[in-house]
Structures are given as structure tokens and as C-alpha cells.
Motif scaffolding. Sequence first.
Motif, PDB file in Angstrom:
ATOM      1  N   LEU A   4      -3.715   3.039   3.080  1.00  0.00           N
ATOM      2  CA  LEU A   4      -2.388   2.559   3.420  1.00  0.00           C
ATOM      3  C   LEU A   4      -1.601   3.725   3.996  1.00  0.00           C
ATOM      4  CD1 LEU A   4      -1.559   0.657   0.098  1.00  0.00           C
ATOM      5  CD2 LEU A   4      -2.078  -0.455   2.282  1.00  0.00           C
ATOM      6  N   THR A   5      -0.591   3.432   4.807  1.00  0.00           N
ATOM      7  CA  THR A   5       0.299   4.492   5.252  1.00  0.00           C
ATOM      8  C   THR A   5       1.175   4.926   4.073  1.00  0.00           C
ATOM      9  OG1 THR A   5       2.128   3.044   5.897  1.00  0.00           O
ATOM     10  CG2 THR A   5       0.384   3.416   7.541  1.00  0.00           C
ATOM     11  N   PRO A   6       1.828   6.091   4.157  1.00  0.00           N
ATOM     12  CA  PRO A   6       2.713   6.498   3.058  1.00  0.00           C
ATOM     13  C   PRO A   6       3.782   5.454   2.734  1.00  0.00           C
ATOM     14  CG  PRO A   6       2.337   8.345   4.535  1.00  0.00           C
ATOM     15  CD  PRO A   6       1.711   7.156   5.189  1.00  0.00           C
ATOM     16  N   THR A   7       4.392   4.877   3.752  1.00  0.00           N
ATOM     17  CA  THR A   7       5.426   3.867   3.522  1.00  0.00           C
ATOM     18  C   THR A   7       4.845   2.625   2.852  1.00  0.00           C
ATOM     19  OG1 THR A   7       6.694   4.648   5.429  1.00  0.00           O
ATOM     20  CG2 THR A   7       7.188   2.434   4.622  1.00  0.00           C
ATOM     21  N   GLN A   8       3.670   2.206   3.301  1.00  0.00           N
ATOM     22  CA  GLN A   8       3.018   1.044   2.701  1.00  0.00           C
ATOM     23  C   GLN A   8       2.635   1.316   1.245  1.00  0.00           C
ATOM     24  OE1 GLN A   8      -0.173   0.663   5.525  1.00  0.00           O
ATOM     25  NE2 GLN A   8       0.846  -0.972   6.681  1.00  0.00           N
ATOM     26  N   TYR A   9       2.194   2.526   0.981  1.00  0.00           N
ATOM     27  CA  TYR A   9       1.782   2.877  -0.387  1.00  0.00           C
ATOM     28  C   TYR A   9       2.996   2.891  -1.316  1.00  0.00           C
ATOM     29  CZ  TYR A   9      -1.044   4.970  -4.079  1.00  0.00           C
ATOM     30  OH  TYR A   9      -1.711   5.194  -5.255  1.00  0.00           O
ATOM     31  N   LEU A  10       4.086   3.466  -0.861  1.00  0.00           N
ATOM     32  CA  LEU A  10       5.302   3.465  -1.660  1.00  0.00           C
ATOM     33  C   LEU A  10       5.804   2.050  -1.916  1.00  0.00           C
ATOM     34  CD1 LEU A  10       7.280   6.480  -0.157  1.00  0.00           C
ATOM     35  CD2 LEU A  10       6.376   6.294  -2.474  1.00  0.00           C
ATOM     36  N   ALA A  11       5.712   1.209  -0.885  1.00  0.00           N
ATOM     37  CA  ALA A  11       6.131  -0.188  -1.046  1.00  0.00           C
ATOM     38  C   ALA A  11       5.260  -0.890  -2.077  1.00  0.00           C
ATOM     39  CB  ALA A  11       6.078  -0.903   0.291  1.00  0.00           C
ATOM     40  N   TYR A  12       3.972  -0.611  -2.032  1.00  0.00           N
ATOM     41  CA  TYR A  12       3.052  -1.213  -2.991  1.00  0.00           C
ATOM     42  C   TYR A  12       3.391  -0.798  -4.414  1.00  0.00           C
ATOM     43  CZ  TYR A  12      -1.280  -2.430  -5.355  1.00  0.00           C
ATOM     44  OH  TYR A  12      -2.194  -2.949  -6.228  1.00  0.00           O
ATOM     45  N   LEU A  13       3.762   0.471  -4.579  1.00  0.00           N
ATOM     46  CA  LEU A  13       4.114   0.959  -5.913  1.00  0.00           C
ATOM     47  C   LEU A  13       5.510   0.526  -6.352  1.00  0.00           C
ATOM     48  CD1 LEU A  13       2.723   4.606  -5.757  1.00  0.00           C
ATOM     49  CD2 LEU A  13       1.689   2.634  -6.898  1.00  0.00           C
ATOM     50  N   GLY A  14       6.252  -0.053  -5.419  1.00  0.00           N
ATOM     51  CA  GLY A  14       7.577  -0.561  -5.758  1.00  0.00           C
ATOM     52  C   GLY A  14       8.637   0.509  -5.824  1.00  0.00           C
ATOM     53  N   THR A  15       8.432   1.608  -5.090  1.00  0.00           N
ATOM     54  CA  THR A  15       9.404   2.708  -5.135  1.00  0.00           C
ATOM     55  C   THR A  15      10.312   2.745  -3.927  1.00  0.00           C
ATOM     56  OG1 THR A  15       7.767   4.200  -4.160  1.00  0.00           O
ATOM     57  CG2 THR A  15       7.935   4.152  -6.560  1.00  0.00           C
ATOM     58  N   ILE A  16      10.156   1.809  -3.009  1.00  0.00           N
ATOM     59  CA  ILE A  16      11.073   1.764  -1.850  1.00  0.00           C
ATOM     60  C   ILE A  16      12.103   0.662  -2.078  1.00  0.00           C
ATOM     61  CG2 ILE A  16      11.240   1.177   0.600  1.00  0.00           C
ATOM     62  CD1 ILE A  16       8.698   2.572   1.088  1.00  0.00           C
TER      63      ILE A  16
END
Length: 268
Positions: free
Chosen positions: A256-268
Motif C-alpha cells: 500500500l502507499t503510505p497514505t493508504q496504509y495510514l488510512a487502513y490503520l485508521g490514523t488519517i
Amino acid sequence: MFNSYFPAQPEISKITDNYVEMNSAKGKQTRDIATFYQFRVNKESIKLISIIPDGCFDILICCSASHPCAVLWTSPFCRQKQLHFIENCTYFGVRFYPEQGLLRLKLPMDELLGQQVPLFDVMNIGDSLVEEIGTAHSFNERIIIFKRYLESVREDLALEQKIMRYSIDKIYSSSGKVSINDISRDIGYTPQYIRKNFKRYIGFPPKKFCEILKFQNIISKITIINRRSLMLDVTFENEYYDQSHFIREFKKMADLTPTQYLAYLGTI
């Protein structure tokens, strides 16, 4: 040399129930164990658990009264789904640093990467330890039991392990920006010999381990500090050519891209 590397698996704590962890050194230097942790797998999380590369290996014990079991859980080359879990089981884990010197495995690590291998297939360990941990009443009690076991099997480091530790120290101190030729000149052993040791003890060649270290350092920053501008900061700190290069290399590890990974973790 102080080891500031702390390998993280953020998806485990995000997806599973009752996650708890304890830094084994409580803030002090350690060269063997990064952390003890525990979690419970539910019907949903059993389908979703993934791990990212960290260069480490874990011992993972299913604390089931009816059939306690244990596996050696090894780092993958890239983010990978983990499917071999028992629903509603509590798992106790111990994450070992790449340079650990406590445990001896029967097989070289490069043959075990990205797998959950029955612990009895790769270590001389008795059923009694797994049963004792499986039937213990608390996380802290399990830690005490496991530490007691480690004290009983502790051995002096072999020369190859001392060389590995020194080589990994060079990688840690450079934040993954050192070449194998630099390490070779510093310690007086050939690049071929160093690669052979890395293959045996952690499964990854030095260059790949440097990439994993950089990746894990980025994970620790972007999951703790939620700033989009941080993406630009880590691009230059880790010597990527530009932000596109950083995103491309991150995606190789995380899928995943960094933004996608953060979104997945629920931190965005």
C-alpha cells in the motif's frame, strides 16, 4: 552500542482484541528481545491479520487449554496475510531482534521466512513450556515463565554471532544507509562471508535488511505523527531520490502507499 530499533507490527494491535505489549527492557538497552505481547483472535480478525517486514522472528504460543501449540513466526519480504490462527484463542508472543543470541534454530533463517513453522520442528524445546504458558492466568505470569526458560538455555555467543551483532550495529547506527563494502572494510571480513551470515541468522541479505530498517523507521514516524508534510521529511531523511521514489519503495514492503496504509490503520 545502544539499539534504538523497535520493530513494530501495527496491524496486530489494530485488528485483534485485548492487545497488550511490554518492552522487554523497560526502556533499557537489550540485544535479544524487543517485546512481549498478547492478543485474542476473533471471528473477523482471523481473516485480516497481516504482518510487515521487520527482520525479526517471533515465538507465538496459542494459550488454549484444550490444545496449546507454538510456532516460530518469521518476517516476510513484504506485507503478508497470516491465516493460521485459531478462533477465540489468546496468543502470547515474544519478538526477538535479528541479532539475538539466546536461541539456536535447527534450520537457517532464509528457509523459514514468511512462515509459521511448528516450534518443535526448529527448536529443541519441551512440551512443558508451551503447556505452562498456555495455562498461565495472566500476561505478566507468561512473561515470567518465558524469561525463566531463557535463563535455563542461555549460551555464550559464537564468533559468527558476534560478527553479526557488530555488522547489524553498523546498520543501526547508520539508519540503514551503510553498504556491505563499508561493513566489510570495517570488520575485516569479506562481503561474501557477511552475506552468508545474514542469510543464516536473519534470512535477508544486508542490503535488504537495510531497506527493512528504513521502512520500519518510517512506519514508526508516520503512525505516531499524523502529518502529511512528514512524508516529505522522511523522503529526504532516508535518502530517497524524491517522493515518488519513497512511495514506490514503501509500497514494495507494505503493498500500500503510505497514505493508504495510514488510512487502513485508521490514523488519517
